[in-house]
Design an enzyme around this catalytic site. Structure first.
Site, mmCIF file in Angstrom:
data_model
loop_
_atom_site.group_PDB
_atom_site.id
_atom_site.type_symbol
_atom_site.label_atom_id
_atom_site.label_comp_id
_atom_site.label_asym_id
_atom_site.label_seq_id
_atom_site.Cartn_x
_atom_site.Cartn_y
_atom_site.Cartn_z
ATOM 1 N N HIS A 1 0.841 -1.205 0.000
ATOM 2 C CA HIS A 1 0.000 0.000 0.000
ATOM 3 C C HIS A 1 0.873 1.252 0.000
ATOM 4 O O HIS A 1 1.764 1.383 0.826
ATOM 5 C CB HIS A 1 -0.903 0.018 1.237
ATOM 6 C CG HIS A 1 -2.075 -0.897 1.114
ATOM 7 N ND1 HIS A 1 -3.207 -0.752 1.860
ATOM 8 C CD2 HIS A 1 -2.288 -1.951 0.308
ATOM 9 C CE1 HIS A 1 -4.071 -1.700 1.530
ATOM 10 N NE2 HIS A 1 -3.533 -2.445 0.591
ATOM 11 N N TYR B 1 -8.651 5.306 8.097
ATOM 12 C CA TYR B 1 -8.696 5.656 9.521
ATOM 13 C C TYR B 1 -9.754 6.760 9.654
ATOM 14 O O TYR B 1 -9.579 7.840 9.100
ATOM 15 C CB TYR B 1 -7.346 6.191 9.994
ATOM 16 C CG TYR B 1 -6.290 5.127 10.181
ATOM 17 C CD1 TYR B 1 -5.565 4.625 9.108
ATOM 18 C CD2 TYR B 1 -5.996 4.643 11.456
ATOM 19 C CE1 TYR B 1 -4.584 3.657 9.291
ATOM 20 C CE2 TYR B 1 -5.000 3.681 11.649
ATOM 21 C CZ TYR B 1 -4.311 3.193 10.564
ATOM 22 O OH TYR B 1 -3.338 2.233 10.753
ATOM 23 N N PRO C 1 -2.833 0.323 19.311
ATOM 24 C CA PRO C 1 -2.720 -0.200 17.947
ATOM 25 C C PRO C 1 -2.885 0.833 16.820
ATOM 26 O O PRO C 1 -2.638 0.503 15.663
ATOM 27 C CB PRO C 1 -3.858 -1.235 17.875
ATOM 28 C CG PRO C 1 -4.848 -0.791 18.896
ATOM 29 C CD PRO C 1 -4.053 -0.143 19.984
ATOM 30 N N LYS D 1 1.999 -0.461 15.089
ATOM 31 C CA LYS D 1 3.435 -0.545 15.347
ATOM 32 C C LYS D 1 3.915 -1.740 16.173
ATOM 33 O O LYS D 1 5.114 -2.045 16.192
ATOM 34 C CB LYS D 1 3.899 0.725 16.084
ATOM 35 C CG LYS D 1 3.840 1.971 15.247
ATOM 36 C CD LYS D 1 4.893 1.919 14.167
ATOM 37 C CE LYS D 1 4.723 3.018 13.149
ATOM 38 N NZ LYS D 1 5.060 2.604 11.805
HETATM 39 P P1 FAD Z 1 3.791 -11.981 21.275
HETATM 40 O O1 FAD Z 1 3.318 -12.002 19.881
HETATM 41 O O2 FAD Z 1 2.807 -11.750 22.354
HETATM 42 O O3 FAD Z 1 4.550 -13.342 21.516
HETATM 43 C C1 FAD Z 1 4.903 -13.797 22.801
HETATM 44 C C2 FAD Z 1 4.870 -15.313 22.806
HETATM 45 O O4 FAD Z 1 5.327 -15.759 24.080
HETATM 46 C C3 FAD Z 1 3.472 -15.859 22.637
HETATM 47 O O5 FAD Z 1 3.468 -16.825 21.616
HETATM 48 C C4 FAD Z 1 3.123 -16.438 23.992
HETATM 49 O O6 FAD Z 1 2.265 -17.551 23.894
HETATM 50 C C5 FAD Z 1 4.490 -16.809 24.517
HETATM 51 N N1 FAD Z 1 4.586 -16.880 25.965
HETATM 52 C C6 FAD Z 1 3.960 -16.119 26.896
HETATM 53 N N2 FAD Z 1 4.309 -16.488 28.115
HETATM 54 C C7 FAD Z 1 5.204 -17.500 27.985
HETATM 55 C C8 FAD Z 1 5.918 -18.285 28.908
HETATM 56 N N3 FAD Z 1 5.791 -18.137 30.214
HETATM 57 N N4 FAD Z 1 6.737 -19.242 28.432
HETATM 58 C C9 FAD Z 1 6.878 -19.420 27.096
HETATM 59 N N5 FAD Z 1 6.209 -18.701 26.172
HETATM 60 C C10 FAD Z 1 5.386 -17.749 26.613
HETATM 61 N N6 FAD Z 1 -0.423 -4.677 16.894
HETATM 62 C C11 FAD Z 1 -0.681 -3.938 15.824
HETATM 63 O O7 FAD Z 1 0.218 -3.265 15.357
HETATM 64 N N7 FAD Z 1 -1.928 -3.967 15.245
HETATM 65 C C12 FAD Z 1 -2.945 -4.747 15.740
HETATM 66 O O8 FAD Z 1 -4.036 -4.769 15.196
HETATM 67 C C13 FAD Z 1 -2.706 -5.499 16.879
HETATM 68 N N8 FAD Z 1 -3.672 -6.279 17.405
HETATM 69 C C14 FAD Z 1 -3.418 -6.981 18.544
HETATM 70 C C15 FAD Z 1 -4.398 -7.750 19.121
HETATM 71 C C16 FAD Z 1 -4.157 -8.455 20.312
HETATM 72 C C17 FAD Z 1 -5.267 -9.284 20.937
HETATM 73 C C18 FAD Z 1 -2.886 -8.367 20.915
HETATM 74 C C19 FAD Z 1 -2.604 -9.088 22.222
HETATM 75 C C20 FAD Z 1 -1.883 -7.612 20.313
HETATM 76 C C21 FAD Z 1 -2.137 -6.911 19.131
HETATM 77 N N9 FAD Z 1 -1.147 -6.151 18.513
HETATM 78 C C22 FAD Z 1 -1.407 -5.437 17.429
HETATM 79 C C23 FAD Z 1 0.210 -6.092 19.003
HETATM 80 C C24 FAD Z 1 1.119 -7.077 18.280
HETATM 81 O O9 FAD Z 1 0.410 -8.219 17.943
HETATM 82 C C25 FAD Z 1 2.274 -7.355 19.214
HETATM 83 O O10 FAD Z 1 2.974 -6.142 19.414
HETATM 84 C C26 FAD Z 1 3.232 -8.439 18.726
HETATM 85 O O11 FAD Z 1 2.588 -9.687 18.772
HETATM 86 C C27 FAD Z 1 4.487 -8.466 19.589
HETATM 87 O O12 FAD Z 1 5.242 -9.603 19.321
HETATM 88 P P2 FAD Z 1 6.045 -10.337 20.457
HETATM 89 O O13 FAD Z 1 6.730 -11.460 19.799
HETATM 90 O O14 FAD Z 1 6.799 -9.370 21.254
HETATM 91 O O15 FAD Z 1 4.927 -10.880 21.474
HETATM 92 C C1 DHB Z 2 -4.472 -3.156 11.278
HETATM 93 C C2 DHB Z 2 -4.254 -2.985 12.624
HETATM 94 C C3 DHB Z 2 -3.896 -1.749 13.091
HETATM 95 O O1 DHB Z 2 -3.658 -1.570 14.403
HETATM 96 C C4 DHB Z 2 -3.762 -0.668 12.244
HETATM 97 O O2 DHB Z 2 -3.418 0.537 12.743
HETATM 98 C C5 DHB Z 2 -3.977 -0.853 10.897
HETATM 99 C C6 DHB Z 2 -4.338 -2.106 10.408
HETATM 100 C C7 DHB Z 2 -4.856 -4.496 10.791
HETATM 101 O O3 DHB Z 2 -5.066 -5.384 11.609
HETATM 102 O O4 DHB Z 2 -4.962 -4.661 9.570
#
Ligand code: FAD
Ligand code: DHB
Length: 392
Positions: free
Chosen positions: A74, A203, A295, A299
């Site tokens: 995009h 948005y 969100p 980021k």
């Molecule tokens: P995570 O993806 O959370 O990965 C952490 C992993 O560690 C998980 O697989 C978990 O199961 C595992 N874990 C936890 N505890 C333990 C333990 N004790 N031992 C072993 N493993 C463990 N960001 C956006 O930009 N846009 C969005 O729309 C958006 N939607 C989201 C919706 C939800 C419901 C959530 C929770 C987050 C969302 N985010 C979004 C944020 C984005 O998904 C996260 O910033 C991203 O997943 C971060 O990656 P990470 O690997 O740091 O953590």
């Molecule tokens: C999506 C999620 C977001 O938080 C955003 O700012 C834009 C798009 C998505 O899930 O596609």
């Protein structure tokens, strides 16, 4: 059972899996331990917007084939308010940079496949994970897997276990400073089996609250509505969701929102959270374990990937020459980006959401900000360069 590796990684989200693969490419061994089952992490619907830098990194790492085939590039987005849309030309404003729409669960699936293809250890469904001796030269990760207790001795532990993980909590009290901000909103997110009603993300700021139209593919739409933090999905039957989306996205010129079966529905709270520093002893925190952003700036995933890129370089320098300068600089270097992104996410959130109880003065300020971003090239560029991601 006692085992040994170079880097022990807790969590197989984007942070843990990207780190494991980057280390592998540098010839550094790691073991990844994950609480959930594989199917669960591969199906967890979360973010969908990849910054240019994230796409470039995944491609350089050799895990970008499916992303290149299926990701949707995009070059702009729409801000909609007062019944009118305004395009922000992301690529024109940033020297050709763009975002790519590709679901987080696909990024995770591609990385898991890559890990398995090289036969490197990635353990799902581990229980009772505990990290210890973090201030020694042989920190450990103890866990139960397949009914047996294991102890993994490492040179370093990477805490990539998300906001609710255990690694951050293993740091003694008083070492980390937590900075937090609560927002009086949440997002109700849906995935609907219907072709997107738009080519670019919308948005939308509306008197009834924020709405976002995103997508996952030419057949799959992803939409969000601002709701109250204490709201419940049970109170949002499909008809109510579509009605609210129609109302918020309506334009003066008439605009059609396509409806289709809703296949996923969830409410996500919004918060900002940062720990400083992102390291203690031989524990390095990365991604959501160290910080959460609201969100609105899309980021969270990108920031997680940016952290582990810095960490992988720092670990590689240590293994190659014993030089720990980059490891010492890890937290400071990551936090510079974290706070820029934290500000951008807060700013986008403030500009686009309806604040209950906001007075007319505050509403006029919000509108003035939106109009500035949409009418001034400098204003639009500020949004664009942050949205596509500021290079290191
Ligand atoms: P995570 O993806 O959370 O990965 C952490 C992993 O560690 C998980 O697989 C978990 O199961 C595992 N874990 C936890 N505890 C333990 C333990 N004790 N031992 C072993 N493993 C463990 N960001 C956006 O930009 N846009 C969005 O729309 C958006 N939607 C989201 C919706 C939800 C419901 C959530 C929770 C987050 C969302 N985010 C979004 C944020 C984005 O998904 C996260 O910033 C991203 O997943 C971060 O990656 P990470 O690997 O740091 O953590
Ligand atoms: C999506 C999620 C977001 O938080 C955003 O700012 C834009 C798009 C998505 O899930 O596609």
């Amino acid at each position: 059972m006692s085992e040994r590796t170079q880097v022990g990684i807790v969590g197989a989200g984007p942070a843990g899996l990207v780190l494991a693969h980057l280390l592998h490419l540098r010839g550094i061994e790691s073991v990844v331990v994950e609480l959930r089952e594989r199917d669960y992490v591969e199906k967890r619907v979360r973010a969908g917007v990849l910054e240019q830098g994230t796409v470039d990194l995944l491609t350089e790492m050799g895990v970008g084939d499916r992303l290149a085939r299926e990701g949707l590039v995009h070059e702009g987005l729409e801000l909609r308010f007062g019944g009118r849309g305004h395009r922000i030309a992301l690529s024109e404003l940033t020297g050709g940079r763009a975002i790519t729409i590709y679901g987080q669960q696909h990024v995770v699936r591609d990385l898991i496949e890559a890990r398995q293809a090289i036969g490197a250890p990635l353990l799902f469904e581990v229980e009772d994970v505990r990290v210890g001796e973090l201030d020694s030269e042989r920190p450990s990760i103890a866990y139960r897997h397949g009914g047996e207790r294991h102890e993994l001795r490492c040179d370093f532990v990477a805490g990539c276990d998300g906001f609710h993980g255990v690694t951050r909590g293993a740091v003694p009290d008083g070492v980390l400073t937590q900075l937090e901000h609560e927002y009086p909103f949440a997002w109700l997110g849906i995935l609907a089996e219907v072709p997107p009603s738009t080519d670019e993300l919308i948005y939308c700021n509306h008197d009834r609250g924020f709405a976002l139209h995103s997508l996952r593919s030419p057949e799959l739409s992803r939409l969000y509505l601002q709701v109250d933090p204490d709201d419940d999905v049970e109170r949002w039957p499909d008809e109510r969701i579509w009605e609210e989306l129609h109302t918020r996205f309506a334009t003066d010129g008439g605009w059609t929102l396509n409806e289709g079966p809703i296949v996923e529905k969830a409410i996500t709270p919004m918060r900002s959270f940062v720990v400083e520093p992102m390291q203690w002893g031989r524990l390095y925190l990365a991604g959501d374990a160290a910080h959460i952003v609201p969100p609105t700036g899309a980021k969270g995933l990108n920031l997680a990937v940016a952290d582990v890129r810095v960490l992988a370089d720092a670990l590689a320098a240590w293994y190659e020459s014993g030089d720990d300068a980059q490891l010492r600089d890890y937290s400071q270097r990551c936090l510079r980006r974290v706070w820029r992104v934290q500000h951008f996410s807060w700013w986008m959130t403030s500009m686009l959401h309806r604040v209950a109880g906001a007075d007319s003065f505050e509403q006029r300020l919000q509108r003035a900000q939106l109009e500035y971003v949409c009418s001034s090239e400098a204003g639009a560029r500020t949004l664009a360069e942050n949205y596509v991601g500021i290079p290191d």
